[in-house]
Design a protein around this motif. Structure first.
Motif, short mmCIF file in Angstrom:
data_model
loop_
_atom_site.label_atom_id
_atom_site.label_comp_id
_atom_site.label_asym_id
_atom_site.label_seq_id
_atom_site.Cartn_x
_atom_site.Cartn_y
_atom_site.Cartn_z
N HIS A 155 0.82 -1.22 0.00
CA HIS A 155 0.00 0.00 0.00
C HIS A 155 0.85 1.26 0.00
CE1 HIS A 155 -3.40 -2.60 0.45
NE2 HIS A 155 -2.85 -3.15 1.51
N LEU A 156 1.96 1.25 -0.72
CA LEU A 156 2.79 2.45 -0.81
C LEU A 156 2.03 3.53 -1.55
CD1 LEU A 156 6.23 0.87 -1.84
CD2 LEU A 156 5.63 1.87 0.38
N PRO A 157 2.27 4.82 -1.18
CA PRO A 157 1.57 5.90 -1.92
C PRO A 157 2.00 5.93 -3.38
CG PRO A 157 3.20 6.79 -0.35
CD PRO A 157 3.11 5.31 -0.10
N ARG A 158 1.04 6.24 -4.25
CA ARG A 158 1.26 6.43 -5.69
C ARG A 158 1.67 5.15 -6.41
NH1 ARG A 158 3.20 12.54 -6.79
NH2 ARG A 158 2.45 11.91 -8.82
N VAL A 159 1.47 4.00 -5.77
CA VAL A 159 1.75 2.73 -6.45
C VAL A 159 0.42 2.10 -6.83
CG1 VAL A 159 2.67 0.40 -6.19
CG2 VAL A 159 3.95 2.35 -5.29
N HIS A 160 0.26 1.79 -8.11
CA HIS A 160 -0.99 1.23 -8.62
C HIS A 160 -0.71 -0.18 -9.14
CE1 HIS A 160 -2.31 5.52 -8.79
NE2 HIS A 160 -1.05 5.69 -9.11
N ILE A 161 -1.36 -1.16 -8.55
CA ILE A 161 -1.15 -2.55 -8.97
C ILE A 161 -2.43 -3.03 -9.63
CG2 ILE A 161 -0.48 -4.87 -8.24
CD1 ILE A 161 0.72 -3.59 -5.70
N SER A 162 -2.33 -3.43 -10.88
CA SER A 162 -3.53 -3.80 -11.63
C SER A 162 -4.25 -4.98 -10.97
CB SER A 162 -3.16 -4.17 -13.06
OG SER A 162 -4.32 -4.56 -13.76
N SER A 163 -5.57 -4.90 -10.97
CA SER A 163 -6.34 -6.04 -10.45
C SER A 163 -7.27 -6.59 -11.53
CB SER A 163 -7.16 -5.59 -9.23
OG SER A 163 -8.00 -4.52 -9.62
N HIS A 164 -7.03 -6.19 -12.78
CA HIS A 164 -7.94 -6.56 -13.86
C HIS A 164 -7.80 -8.05 -14.20
CE1 HIS A 164 -10.17 -6.41 -17.56
NE2 HIS A 164 -10.44 -5.14 -17.35
N PRO A 165 -8.92 -8.78 -14.28
CA PRO A 165 -8.81 -10.22 -14.56
C PRO A 165 -8.15 -10.54 -15.90
CG PRO A 165 -11.12 -9.51 -14.41
CD PRO A 165 -10.29 -8.35 -14.00
N SER B 157 10.08 3.82 -5.00
CA SER B 157 9.10 4.70 -4.37
C SER B 157 9.78 5.67 -3.38
CB SER B 157 8.05 3.83 -3.68
OG SER B 157 7.37 4.52 -2.72
N GLN B 158 10.80 5.19 -2.67
CA GLN B 158 11.49 6.07 -1.71
C GLN B 158 12.38 7.08 -2.42
OE1 GLN B 158 13.43 3.14 0.80
NE2 GLN B 158 11.81 3.26 2.35
N THR B 159 13.01 6.65 -3.53
CA THR B 159 13.93 7.55 -4.24
C THR B 159 13.17 8.60 -5.04
OG1 THR B 159 15.40 5.65 -4.47
CG2 THR B 159 15.96 7.61 -5.76
N GLY C 50 13.39 17.95 -17.45
CA GLY C 50 12.38 18.91 -17.01
C GLY C 50 10.96 18.61 -17.45
N ILE C 51 10.63 17.35 -17.63
CA ILE C 51 9.25 16.97 -18.01
C ILE C 51 8.34 17.17 -16.78
CG2 ILE C 51 7.81 15.07 -18.88
CD1 ILE C 51 10.63 13.88 -19.83
N PRO C 52 7.17 17.82 -16.95
CA PRO C 52 6.35 18.16 -15.79
C PRO C 52 5.90 16.95 -14.97
CG PRO C 52 5.36 19.03 -17.81
CD PRO C 52 6.63 18.34 -18.21
N ARG C 53 5.61 15.82 -15.63
CA ARG C 53 5.11 14.67 -14.87
C ARG C 53 5.75 13.39 -15.41
NH1 ARG C 53 -0.96 12.34 -15.10
NH2 ARG C 53 -0.54 10.55 -13.78
N LEU C 54 6.22 12.55 -14.48
CA LEU C 54 6.85 11.29 -14.88
C LEU C 54 6.15 10.13 -14.19
CD1 LEU C 54 10.61 12.31 -14.59
CD2 LEU C 54 9.28 12.02 -16.69
N CYS C 55 6.10 9.01 -14.90
CA CYS C 55 5.52 7.78 -14.34
C CYS C 55 6.43 6.62 -14.72
CB CYS C 55 4.14 7.48 -14.93
SG CYS C 55 2.92 8.77 -14.66
N TYR C 56 6.42 5.60 -13.90
CA TYR C 56 7.10 4.35 -14.25
C TYR C 56 6.02 3.30 -14.50
CZ TYR C 56 9.41 -0.12 -13.81
OH TYR C 56 9.84 -1.39 -14.05
N VAL C 57 6.18 2.53 -15.57
CA VAL C 57 5.23 1.45 -15.88
C VAL C 57 6.00 0.15 -16.08
CG1 VAL C 57 3.50 0.63 -17.51
CG2 VAL C 57 3.61 3.07 -16.95
N GLY C 58 5.65 -0.87 -15.31
CA GLY C 58 6.34 -2.15 -15.42
C GLY C 58 5.35 -3.29 -15.32
#
Ligand code: PRP
Ligand code: URA
Length: 237
Positions: A29-39, A199-201, A179-187
């Motif tokens: 349950h870390l903040p800003r971490v989204h784990i897919s639950s889609h079947p 998440s900590q870094t 300098g990109i306004p918003r970054l996301c990681y997808v794995g």
């Protein structure tokens, strides 16, 4: 995947041996971490993990999972209003505001980036080559084709495996310098150790993954994982 030997020809090195790792439930349950639950995601993941899945099918699945992750990760993108005419008359519609970038971390991120392109064909693709040194598990940059002009609202760093987190952390470091306004990681699959480190870094980014696995083995591979994501996509065993 085998134990590595040192460059001096010394005994095999086991870089994760004895390294404390968080448990799965500790990072669930870390903040800003989204784990897919889609079947559908879970169904495709099982086929992907299966050791009998061969490279052509494996690559196709990575692309399909990339498309599903793209759909989830773009759910909060900004829109702008625009006037169009339908065959019936004028209306005010909406379109994505600002450019969208995807940075595949070579090699294994290539299939995921293709999945993103199927959802949003006009994404800019910023290639970044990082290779994990299997003795130290440190990521080394060997290729960089990032443009100097930045006109993106968001950029997604995509890489199937988040193991120790070194490659993902470095990829985000490289993108932050642009300098990109918003970054996301997808794995696709994360180990608790790498997820916590990323998440900590970089607590200011959103992290989207398809599955959170149990642990890393002594040589830094994810368990149960799927083996080597690059080799399985490109048939280089
Ligand atoms: C794999 C994977 C990640 C990295 C993850 O790539 O695709 O980039 O390892 O490990 P980490 O979290 O411990 O850094 P690899 O370096 O094997 O290169 P490849 O994509 O060319 O196979
Ligand atoms: N890279 C992979 O491809 N697989 C792992 O399990 C860890 C790193």
């Amino acid at each position: 995947m085998t134990e590595t030997t040192t460059s001096s020809g010394g005994p095999p090195s086991l870089p994760m041996q004895g390294v404390p790792q968080p448990r799965r439930d500790e990072v669930l349950h870390l903040p800003r971490v989204h784990i897919s639950s889609h079947p559908v995601m879970r169904h495709k993941l099982t086929a992907l993990r299966d050791k009998n899945t061969q490279p052509p099918e494996f690559y196709r699945l990575v692309k399909e999972i990339g498309a599903l992750l793209a759909y989830e990760a773009t759910a909060s993108l900004a829109l702008e209003r625009c006037s169009i005419e339908t065959p019936m008359g004028p209306m005010v519609g909406e379109r994505l505001a600002g450019g969208i970038g995807v940075t595949p971390v070579l090699r294994a991120g290539l299939g995921l980036a293709e999945g993103f392109r199927e959802v949003i064909p006009d994404v800019q693709v910023w290639h970044l080559g990082l290779r994990r040194d299997e003795q130290t598990l440190r990521a080394m940059e060997y290729y960089n084709r990032l443009p100097h002009k930045v006109d993106l609202q968001v950029c997604y760093a995509v890489d199937p495996m988040l193991a120790t987190g070194g490659s993902a952390i470095d990829a985000i470091n490289v993108l932050k310098r642009r300098g990109i306004p918003r970054l996301c990681y997808v794995g696709i699959i994360a180990a608790p150790y790498g997820l916590l480190k990323l998440s900590q870094t970089h607590p200011d980014i959103d992290i989207y993954i398809a599955a959170l696995d149990e642990s890393l083995n002594d040589v830094g591979y994810i368990l149960p994982g799927l083996g080597d994501a690059g080799d399985r996509q490109f048939g280089t065993y």
